[in-house]
Scaffold this active site. Structure first.
Site, PDB file in Angstrom:
ATOM      1  CB  SER A 126      -0.955   0.017   1.283  1.00 36.69           C
ATOM      2  OG  SER A 126      -1.711  -1.142   1.281  1.00 36.69           O
ATOM      3  CG  HIS A 131       6.259  11.337  -9.429  1.00 40.74           C
ATOM      4  ND1 HIS A 131       7.501  11.453  -8.858  1.00 40.74           N
ATOM      5  CD2 HIS A 131       5.763  10.037  -9.108  1.00 40.74           C
ATOM      6  CE1 HIS A 131       7.795  10.094  -8.466  1.00 40.74           C
ATOM      7  NE2 HIS A 131       6.660   9.620  -8.821  1.00 40.74           N
ATOM      8  CB  CYS A 154      -2.447  -4.631  -0.664  1.00 36.64           C
ATOM      9  SG  CYS A 154      -2.625  -6.556  -0.562  1.00 36.64           S
TER      10      CYS A 154
END
Length: 278
Positions: A126, A131, A154
């Site tokens: 996880s 960016h 997850c």
């Protein structure tokens, strides 16, 4: 397509589904002179520096009920920034995802964190990343700022509940959103589940007041658990796109020319292809 509602089902072991939200925003600007283009890049680079992005991602973790394990952040020279967070889920009993975390409705803004139980596992798959990509056209005065945010979880945590907050956090002329669910989890009888919550459209997770500002289209592949939405602002006011100059300072010819440039730029980004000039 309607996907069946999921009742709370006891799972065998942990929820092994991986859910990934990719969120891309674009801010478009016109600067008449090269020095104004440089000033815009410097401004937008400072607006979304690593420190501010860290705060945004921390709120994303808060909204999804995740526990931040580690943070890596970096500002780049000459411009751009990135932040990566490793997060873990906070749940107690392994069941299919609670409605409060994935229900098909807009997610909360910061301060309304789902109530967690005790931490039972750290899921190192996880993570949350962002960016930024400021850039400028070498000739015609158009500058763009792009931010890419990826939230991959997850377990019970679903990143899609953070979408409403993310849209509020950025000044976005164009938004592209992808959501997918991968893997499978089992109940105590061994039956597989390839998705653990209802979803017909990403748009259902965005507040109506935000959706009303945009033209939005969906491209979904339900049988593959792939959902895609892209949005572009409806209202076009030239002054909202000018940096270092106002529309009142431009001639009618200049205004018309800049509007055409901006609309072409936005259309190309929205459709992901170059517009043929006639």
């Amino acid at each position: 397509m309607d996907i069946k509602s999921f009742e709370k089902i006891q799972l065998y072991g942990f929820n092994n589904l991986t859910k990934t939200l990719s969120f891309n925003i674009y801010d478009i600007c016109y600067a008449k002179a090269p020095e104004q283009s440089k000033a815009y890049i410097a401004y937008i680079d400072e607006q979304y520096n690593a420190e501010r992005l860290t705060k945004i991602l921390s709120n994303v973790a808060d909204i999804t009920g995740a526990n931040i394990l580690s943070i890596s952040k970096q500002d780049y020279d000459p411009q751009g920034a990135s932040v990566t967070m490793l997060v873990a889920e906070e749940m107690t009993v392994p069941t299919l995802t609670p409605e409060s975390l994935t229900g098909e409705s807009p997610g909360p803004l910061p301060g309304n964190k789902p109530s967690p139980g005790s931490i039972v596992t750290h899921l190192d798959k996880s993570h949350v990343t962002v960016h930024t990509y400021p850039e400028t056209h070498p000739l015609d005065g158009i500058s763009t700022f792009r931010a890419d945010i990826d939230v991959s979880t997850c377990g019970h945590i679903s990143p899609i509940k953070a979408l409403n907050y993310l849209i509020h956090s950025f000044e976005s002329d164009i938004v592209t959103i992808d959501y997918r669910v991968r893997g499978f989890t089992r109940d105590i009888n061994g039956q597989k589940y390839f998705i653990d919550h209802d979803i017909n459209s990403i748009q259902n997770y965005i507040a109506k007041d935000i959706l009303n500002l945009y033209h939005a289209i969906d491209v979904n592949v339900y049988q593959e658990n792939i959902f895609h939405t892209k949005m572009t602002l409806k209202d076009f006011k030239l002054n909202n796109y000018l940096f270092g100059v106002s529309e009142e300072e431009l001639s009618d010819h200049e205004s018309a020319s800049i509007k055409d440039q901006l609309r072409d730029e936005m259309q190309e980004i929205f459709y992901g292809r170059n517009v043929t000039k006639v």
